[in-house]
Design a protein around this motif. Structure first.
Motif, PDB file in Angstrom:
ATOM      1  N   THR A  48      19.038  16.797 -33.323  1.00 60.72           N
ATOM      2  CA  THR A  48      19.116  18.057 -32.195  1.00 60.72           C
ATOM      3  C   THR A  48      20.288  18.432 -31.997  1.00 60.72           C
ATOM      4  O   THR A  48      20.221  19.531 -31.846  1.00 60.72           O
ATOM      5  N   TYR A  49      21.156  18.103 -31.526  1.00 58.58           N
ATOM      6  CA  TYR A  49      22.589  18.881 -31.006  1.00 58.58           C
ATOM      7  C   TYR A  49      23.413  18.709 -31.386  1.00 58.58           C
ATOM      8  O   TYR A  49      24.102  20.054 -30.545  1.00 58.58           O
ATOM      9  N   THR A  50      23.545  18.507 -31.810  1.00 59.90           N
ATOM     10  CA  THR A  50      24.991  19.004 -33.167  1.00 59.90           C
ATOM     11  C   THR A  50      25.176  19.083 -33.928  1.00 59.90           C
ATOM     12  O   THR A  50      23.807  19.573 -34.981  1.00 59.90           O
ATOM     13  N   HIS A  51      25.983  20.014 -34.798  1.00 61.90           N
ATOM     14  CA  HIS A  51      26.095  21.248 -35.643  1.00 61.90           C
ATOM     15  C   HIS A  51      27.703  20.641 -35.977  1.00 61.90           C
ATOM     16  O   HIS A  51      28.459  20.417 -35.481  1.00 61.90           O
ATOM     17  N   VAL A  52      27.921  21.100 -37.433  1.00 64.38           N
ATOM     18  CA  VAL A  52      29.124  20.819 -38.715  1.00 64.38           C
ATOM     19  C   VAL A  52      29.864  22.186 -38.110  1.00 64.38           C
ATOM     20  O   VAL A  52      28.696  23.188 -38.520  1.00 64.38           O
TER      21      VAL A  52
END
Length: 75
Positions: A48-52
């Protein structure tokens, strides 16, 4: 008043996502980050909260490239 409350909610969500992404990129493990954010499940935090980021992709490519060189170089 409703608009101001909505703006604060959106700002909080954006800051949470940014914080989580930078924390993971900086080396904080998922379980610890999950606890910091008050989540009971690390997979929820990651999903939900992290993005690459581009830097994460480049680092992953280096890691994979290095161990592939070791495997292929050892043949």
């Amino acid at each position: 008043m409703l608009v101001f409350g909505f703006f604060n909610l959106v700002l909080f969500v954006l800051l949470s996502h940014t914080f989580a992404t930078h924390a993971i990129a900086g080396g904080v493990d998922a379980k610890t980050l999950s606890g910091i954010l008050g989540h009971t499940n690390a997979s929820f935090t990651l999903d939900t909260y992290t993005h690459v980021t581009t830097d994460m992709q480049k680092n992953a490519a280096k890691i994979v490239g290095n161990f592939m060189d070791e495997i292929i170089g050892g043949m």
